[in-house]
Design an enzyme around this catalytic site. Structure first.
Site, short mmCIF file in Angstrom:
data_model
loop_
_atom_site.label_atom_id
_atom_site.label_comp_id
_atom_site.label_asym_id
_atom_site.label_seq_id
_atom_site.Cartn_x
_atom_site.Cartn_y
_atom_site.Cartn_z
N LYS A 143 2.67 -8.91 3.59
CA LYS A 143 2.04 -10.02 2.86
C LYS A 143 1.19 -10.85 3.82
CE LYS A 143 3.22 -13.38 -0.78
NZ LYS A 143 2.58 -12.66 -1.90
N LEU A 149 2.85 -4.29 -2.44
CA LEU A 149 3.73 -5.31 -1.88
C LEU A 149 5.07 -5.26 -2.62
CD1 LEU A 149 3.86 -7.85 0.04
CD2 LEU A 149 3.42 -9.19 -2.02
N GLU A 209 -1.05 -2.28 -8.40
CA GLU A 209 -0.39 -3.53 -8.76
C GLU A 209 -1.45 -4.53 -9.18
OE1 GLU A 209 1.54 -4.96 -5.21
OE2 GLU A 209 -0.18 -4.44 -3.97
N TYR A 266 2.09 -14.85 4.94
CA TYR A 266 2.43 -16.00 4.10
C TYR A 266 3.48 -15.62 3.07
CZ TYR A 266 -0.16 -14.30 -0.02
OH TYR A 266 -0.59 -13.58 -1.10
#
Length: 283
Positions: free
Chosen positions: A147, A204, A179, A33
């Protein structure tokens, strides 16, 4: 009026949208996505988001017959049909539909869906006052650079942080901050260096992060890609996180420690202004 969504080649009212019980995105999280911010009716950093989208699909070995230009036209039509001024455009491609089996055929037809979500992204209380983030163990899989729609670990971490009274959560692995659960973590040191994790399979690659890094280079600000510990983060002069939906978001508390004087710092404020100006938005 009903929200219009895009499902498998057609624009339909959301009440009419249907996804198969046997869609692999539903059964296995076998999907990729992407989310793009929309401010004043315009998409922000969409080229970076679509490049990441294409990379994630390639890493998952999911082919996509549509060109990126066609995807942009779908995004723009969703924005127009829903009269979206502020919010996000969501895209998801699953590997396709088949009876449940861990193995998949290379001949499967990928399925694309998309929708908009109205949300104020600028001028919010969080943007003005900053947010608090909890710290939690990073329990995700090892290919976080893709992702995917497999977000259960992030859902659980965010829900636990909210139950503890925090606005969001940063994840920690091997003694280092990886993160945020849905953002890129940054700190600013006392000597005005902006730190964030370097690109790897552990995190990511953030699109808003890349845009901020580019702005720092243009402005002569010191942007350093280096991992940092939770203790460094809690002792930082300033902290912030970036994402499509939070833009440049000040972080004023990490776990039980206030950052600086507990208010958004001057460099974070400067970066917020630079980012919005670069996006053509009045700060």
């Amino acid at each position: 009026m009903s929200r219009i969504v895009f499902v498998h080649g057609s624009f339909v009212p959301e009440e009419e949208a249907r996804i198969s019980l046997f869609d692999r995105g539903f059964l296995f999280g076998d999907a990729v996505y992407e989310v793009t911010a929309v401010i004043d009716g315009r998409m922000i950093d969409n080229d970076l988001h679509l490049a990441r989208f294409a990379r994630s699909l390639k890493e998952m070995n999911i082919p996509l017959a549509l060109s990126l230009d066609r995807i942009v036209s779908i995004q723009l039509e969703l924005i127009e049909r829903n009269d979206l001024q502020h919010g996000t455009v969501y895209l998801q491609v699953s590997r396709g539909e088949a009876d449940r089996d861990f193995l998949y055929s290379d001949k499967m037809e990928p399925k694309l869906v998309g929708f908009t979500q109205a949300k104020r992204l600028t001028g919010t209380a969080a943007q003005r006052d900053g947010i608090s983030v909890d710290l939690a163990p990073d329990q995700r899989w090892q290919r976080r650079d893709i992702k995917t729609a497999m977000l259960l670990a992030q859902v659980m971490a965010k829900q636990a942080a909210r139950a503890r009274g925090f606005d969001d959560v940063w994840l920690v692995e091997d003694g280092l901050v990886t993160e945020g659960a849905s953002s890129t973590a940054h700190i600013i040191t006392a000597d005005r260096r902006i730190l964030t994790r370097p690109a790897s399979r552990a995190t990511l690659p953030g699109c808003t992060q890349r845009a901020v890094a580019r702005l720092c280079a243009e402005q002569g600000l010191l942007f350093e890609e280096r991992a940092f510990t939770p203790e460094e983060a809690q002792g930082a002069a300033e902290a912030f996180q970036t994402s499509a939906s939070s833009l440049v978001m000040p972080v004023v508390r990490i776990a039980d420690k206030s950052i600086g004087d507990g208010k958004p710092g001057p460099m974070t404020r400067h970066l917020q202004t630079l980012y919005l100006e670069a996006a053509g938005v009045k700060a």
